[in-house]
Design a protein around this motif. Structure first.
Motif, PDB file in Angstrom:
ATOM      1  N   HIS A  23      43.790  40.037  32.579  1.00 53.79           N
ATOM      2  CA  HIS A  23      44.179  41.025  33.335  1.00 53.79           C
ATOM      3  C   HIS A  23      44.892  40.727  34.661  1.00 53.79           C
ATOM      4  O   HIS A  23      45.406  41.571  35.370  1.00 53.79           O
ATOM      5  CB  HIS A  23      42.729  41.716  33.730  1.00 53.79           C
ATOM      6  N   GLU A  24      44.947  39.544  34.921  1.00 51.39           N
ATOM      7  CA  GLU A  24      45.477  39.009  35.848  1.00 51.39           C
ATOM      8  C   GLU A  24      47.106  38.477  35.823  1.00 51.39           C
ATOM      9  O   GLU A  24      47.770  38.297  36.589  1.00 51.39           O
ATOM     10  CB  GLU A  24      45.044  37.511  36.332  1.00 51.39           C
ATOM     11  N   ARG A  25      47.341  38.797  34.662  1.00 52.19           N
ATOM     12  CA  ARG A  25      49.044  38.528  34.135  1.00 52.19           C
ATOM     13  C   ARG A  25      49.543  39.996  34.816  1.00 52.19           C
ATOM     14  O   ARG A  25      49.426  41.040  34.577  1.00 52.19           O
ATOM     15  CB  ARG A  25      49.136  38.669  32.768  1.00 52.19           C
ATOM     16  N   PRO A  26      50.819  39.706  35.242  1.00 54.56           N
ATOM     17  CA  PRO A  26      51.544  40.786  35.598  1.00 54.56           C
ATOM     18  C   PRO A  26      52.218  41.622  34.718  1.00 54.56           C
ATOM     19  O   PRO A  26      52.504  41.070  33.442  1.00 54.56           O
ATOM     20  CB  PRO A  26      52.577  40.296  36.784  1.00 54.56           C
ATOM     21  N   ALA A  29      54.703  40.141  31.701  1.00 53.00           N
ATOM     22  CA  ALA A  29      54.313  38.629  31.495  1.00 53.00           C
ATOM     23  C   ALA A  29      54.504  38.439  29.716  1.00 53.00           C
ATOM     24  O   ALA A  29      54.404  39.526  28.956  1.00 53.00           O
ATOM     25  CB  ALA A  29      52.880  38.223  31.788  1.00 53.00           C
ATOM     26  N   LEU A  30      54.767  37.255  29.409  1.00 51.47           N
ATOM     27  CA  LEU A  30      54.717  36.979  28.073  1.00 51.47           C
ATOM     28  C   LEU A  30      53.659  37.471  27.329  1.00 51.47           C
ATOM     29  O   LEU A  30      52.342  37.281  27.574  1.00 51.47           O
ATOM     30  CB  LEU A  30      54.784  35.193  27.885  1.00 51.47           C
ATOM     31  N   THR A  31      53.775  37.655  26.052  1.00 51.13           N
ATOM     32  CA  THR A  31      52.717  38.206  25.048  1.00 51.13           C
ATOM     33  C   THR A  31      51.850  36.942  24.874  1.00 51.13           C
ATOM     34  O   THR A  31      52.296  35.839  24.933  1.00 51.13           O
ATOM     35  CB  THR A  31      53.145  38.706  23.997  1.00 51.13           C
ATOM     36  N   ALA A 101      56.219  28.061  32.271  1.00 49.78           N
ATOM     37  CA  ALA A 101      55.780  27.537  33.534  1.00 49.78           C
ATOM     38  C   ALA A 101      55.354  28.601  34.786  1.00 49.78           C
ATOM     39  O   ALA A 101      54.395  28.590  35.190  1.00 49.78           O
ATOM     40  CB  ALA A 101      56.444  26.446  34.301  1.00 49.78           C
ATOM     41  N   GLY A 102      56.243  29.602  34.668  1.00 48.27           N
ATOM     42  CA  GLY A 102      56.094  30.695  35.759  1.00 48.27           C
ATOM     43  C   GLY A 102      54.730  31.552  35.305  1.00 48.27           C
ATOM     44  O   GLY A 102      53.952  31.828  36.055  1.00 48.27           O
ATOM     45  N   ASP A 103      54.563  31.629  34.049  1.00 51.86           N
ATOM     46  CA  ASP A 103      53.490  32.518  33.481  1.00 51.86           C
ATOM     47  C   ASP A 103      52.243  31.869  33.925  1.00 51.86           C
ATOM     48  O   ASP A 103      51.232  32.421  34.219  1.00 51.86           O
ATOM     49  CB  ASP A 103      53.808  32.654  31.801  1.00 51.86           C
ATOM     50  N   PHE A 104      52.080  30.481  33.387  1.00 58.29           N
ATOM     51  CA  PHE A 104      51.040  29.650  33.793  1.00 58.29           C
ATOM     52  C   PHE A 104      50.731  29.647  35.258  1.00 58.29           C
ATOM     53  O   PHE A 104      49.607  29.860  35.559  1.00 58.29           O
ATOM     54  CB  PHE A 104      51.393  28.277  33.008  1.00 58.29           C
ATOM     55  N   ALA A 105      51.793  29.437  35.870  1.00 49.24           N
ATOM     56  CA  ALA A 105      51.484  29.377  37.432  1.00 49.24           C
ATOM     57  C   ALA A 105      50.759  30.787  38.115  1.00 49.24           C
ATOM     58  O   ALA A 105      50.171  30.468  38.685  1.00 49.24           O
ATOM     59  CB  ALA A 105      52.689  29.126  38.177  1.00 49.24           C
ATOM     60  N   TRP A 110      45.544  32.512  40.391  1.00 45.82           N
ATOM     61  CA  TRP A 110      44.271  33.446  40.540  1.00 45.82           C
ATOM     62  C   TRP A 110      42.902  32.605  40.459  1.00 45.82           C
ATOM     63  O   TRP A 110      42.146  32.447  41.205  1.00 45.82           O
ATOM     64  CB  TRP A 110      44.288  34.625  39.607  1.00 45.82           C
ATOM     65  N   LEU A 111      43.203  31.841  39.304  1.00 45.04           N
ATOM     66  CA  LEU A 111      42.109  30.823  38.944  1.00 45.04           C
ATOM     67  C   LEU A 111      41.714  29.750  40.153  1.00 45.04           C
ATOM     68  O   LEU A 111      40.653  29.725  40.399  1.00 45.04           O
ATOM     69  CB  LEU A 111      42.378  29.916  37.799  1.00 45.04           C
ATOM     70  N   GLY A 112      42.876  29.464  40.983  1.00 43.38           N
ATOM     71  CA  GLY A 112      42.787  28.258  41.949  1.00 43.38           C
ATOM     72  C   GLY A 112      41.772  29.132  43.128  1.00 43.38           C
ATOM     73  O   GLY A 112      41.106  28.559  43.632  1.00 43.38           O
ATOM     74  N   ALA A 113      42.197  30.470  43.316  1.00 40.09           N
ATOM     75  CA  ALA A 113      41.424  31.185  44.413  1.00 40.09           C
ATOM     76  C   ALA A 113      40.064  31.330  43.817  1.00 40.09           C
ATOM     77  O   ALA A 113      39.188  31.214  44.905  1.00 40.09           O
ATOM     78  CB  ALA A 113      42.371  32.294  44.634  1.00 40.09           C
TER      79      ALA A 113
END
Length: 141
Positions: A23-26, A29-31, A101-105, A110-113
């Protein structure tokens, strides 16, 4: 706590976190399958389509369209194998590495926050748990 209860609790936590990360993916984003394929190629280097499918516990036919879309988008290349001209070898491109890398970032942000709301000890425990989950995922059982 019994092993079955532990497995159930772990499964619940992983599924809930996985749902939240999706859900946090914009938009755009990659499937999931594209992430799986690019992640495999990034971690393991060039591979045949069959090797990617087998390693990721997917049916080759289910990934055929994904391979074609990634190739069309310039995220992977497909070349003929030098040892078996019938086989092709997939490789992630530099552009594919940047997109992955962008998708992962984006998800890591979100996870970092969310992690920042936990204590240092809880964060360290989750790092250890992530290492153990990788071991479980790679287990040959």
């Amino acid at each position: 706590m019994e092993t079955d209860d532990r497995a159930h609790a772990l499964l619940q936590g992983m599924l809930r976190l996985g749902t939240r990360l999706r859900h946090e993916r914009p938009a755009g984003a990659l499937t999931a399958n594209k992430t799986i394929v690019l992640g495999h190629l990034h971690r393991n280097g060039p591979s045949t389509p069959s090797a990617v499918a087998a390693a990721e516990h997917q049916q080759l036919q289910a990934l055929t369209r994904t391979f074609a879309e990634l190739e069309a988008d310039g995220l992977l290349t497909r070349e003929r194998s030098e040892t078996d001209r019938r086989a092709s070898i997939l490789s992630i491109t530099d552009h594919g590495t940047r997109v992955l890398a962008g998708d992962f970032a984006q998800r890591a942000a979100w996870l970092g926050a969310a992690l920042a709301e936990l204590t240092e000890t809880e964060q360290q425990l989750l790092v250890l748990a992530s290492q153990l989950m990788i071991r479980l995922a790679d287990a040959n059982t």
